[in-house]
Design a protein around this motif. Structure first.
Motif, PDB file in Angstrom:
ATOM      1  N   SER A  12      -1.348  -7.961  19.803  1.00  6.73           N
ATOM      2  CA  SER A  12      -2.665  -7.369  19.639  1.00  6.73           C
ATOM      3  C   SER A  12      -3.525  -7.719  20.850  1.00  6.73           C
ATOM      4  O   SER A  12      -2.999  -8.001  21.923  1.00  6.73           O
ATOM      5  N   SER A  13      -4.813  -7.734  20.675  1.00  4.90           N
ATOM      6  CA  SER A  13      -5.754  -7.945  21.767  1.00  4.90           C
ATOM      7  C   SER A  13      -6.865  -8.892  21.336  1.00  4.90           C
ATOM      8  O   SER A  13      -7.207  -8.961  20.156  1.00  4.90           O
ATOM      9  N   VAL A  14      -7.453  -9.578  22.322  1.00  8.27           N
ATOM     10  CA  VAL A  14      -8.613 -10.412  22.018  1.00  8.27           C
ATOM     11  C   VAL A  14      -9.774  -9.574  21.495  1.00  8.27           C
ATOM     12  O   VAL A  14     -10.689 -10.097  20.871  1.00  8.27           O
ATOM     13  N   ALA A  16      -9.701  -7.936  19.017  1.00 13.05           N
ATOM     14  CA  ALA A  16      -9.668  -8.088  17.557  1.00 13.05           C
ATOM     15  C   ALA A  16     -10.725  -9.072  17.085  1.00 13.05           C
ATOM     16  O   ALA A  16     -11.252  -8.941  15.980  1.00 13.05           O
ATOM     17  N   LYS A  30      -7.359  -3.156  16.441  1.00 13.21           N
ATOM     18  CA  LYS A  30      -6.775  -4.483  16.683  1.00 13.21           C
ATOM     19  C   LYS A  30      -7.204  -5.469  15.594  1.00 13.21           C
ATOM     20  O   LYS A  30      -6.427  -6.320  15.169  1.00 13.21           O
ATOM     21  N   ALA A  34      -4.806  -7.561  12.925  1.00 13.00           N
ATOM     22  CA  ALA A  34      -4.967  -9.006  12.723  1.00 13.00           C
ATOM     23  C   ALA A  34      -5.150  -9.342  11.241  1.00 13.00           C
ATOM     24  O   ALA A  34      -4.527 -10.272  10.724  1.00 13.00           O
ATOM     25  N   LEU A  55      -2.609 -12.545  20.477  1.00 13.78           N
ATOM     26  CA  LEU A  55      -3.828 -11.899  20.958  1.00 13.78           C
ATOM     27  C   LEU A  55      -3.879 -12.032  22.473  1.00 13.78           C
ATOM     28  O   LEU A  55      -4.188 -13.094  22.993  1.00 13.78           O
ATOM     29  N   GLU A 101      -5.879 -15.938  24.777  1.00 13.20           N
ATOM     30  CA  GLU A 101      -5.904 -16.474  23.426  1.00 13.20           C
ATOM     31  C   GLU A 101      -4.672 -15.997  22.707  1.00 13.20           C
ATOM     32  O   GLU A 101      -4.345 -14.828  22.726  1.00 13.20           O
ATOM     33  N   ARG A 102      -3.956 -16.942  22.109  1.00 15.54           N
ATOM     34  CA  ARG A 102      -2.776 -16.579  21.330  1.00 15.54           C
ATOM     35  C   ARG A 102      -2.897 -17.279  19.981  1.00 15.54           C
ATOM     36  O   ARG A 102      -3.277 -18.426  19.914  1.00 15.54           O
TER      37      ARG A 102
END
Length: 105
Positions: A12-14, A16, A30, A34, A55, A101-102
């Motif tokens: 996904s993406s930050v 989110a 996104k 999440a 993310l 960020e993960r």
């Protein structure tokens, strides 16, 4: 579950968790991914199945400058692929590396 365990990994993406007002639809999609993964993780927390959500921030691709947000760190597509592979084999539930960020839910 029938195999006794496994994992699902969504990329996904930050956005989110930190939406950009210029990309509301993208951020909403996104965030939906999440929340779906978080709900699945809660639903199956007593099982041997893991739900990981990665993310990612901006990735340096051939996309034009008008669609790329500014970022202090922009990994290459190969670096992004390596991060995805690393998350797939990692037992960690969350990490923050080099401005990305993960998180696994």
């Amino acid at each position: 579950l029938a195999r006794g365990g496994g994992q699902f990994l969504a990329v996904s993406s930050v956005f989110a968790v930190r939406p950009d007002p210029r990309a509301a639809s993208y951020a909403a999609s996104k965030a939906a991914l999440a929340m779906a993964f978080r709900a699945l993780a809660i639903r199956y927390r007593a099982s041997p199945v893991e739900f990981k959500l990665l993310l990612l921030g901006p990735v340096d691709t051939c996309a034009g400058p008008d669609v790329r947000p500014r970022a202090r760190y922009r990994p290459s597509a190969d670096q992004a692929a390596a991060a995805i592979a690393s998350a797939a084999i990692s037992r960690a539930t969350s990490a923050n590396e080099d401005g990305w960020e993960r998180a696994a839910v």
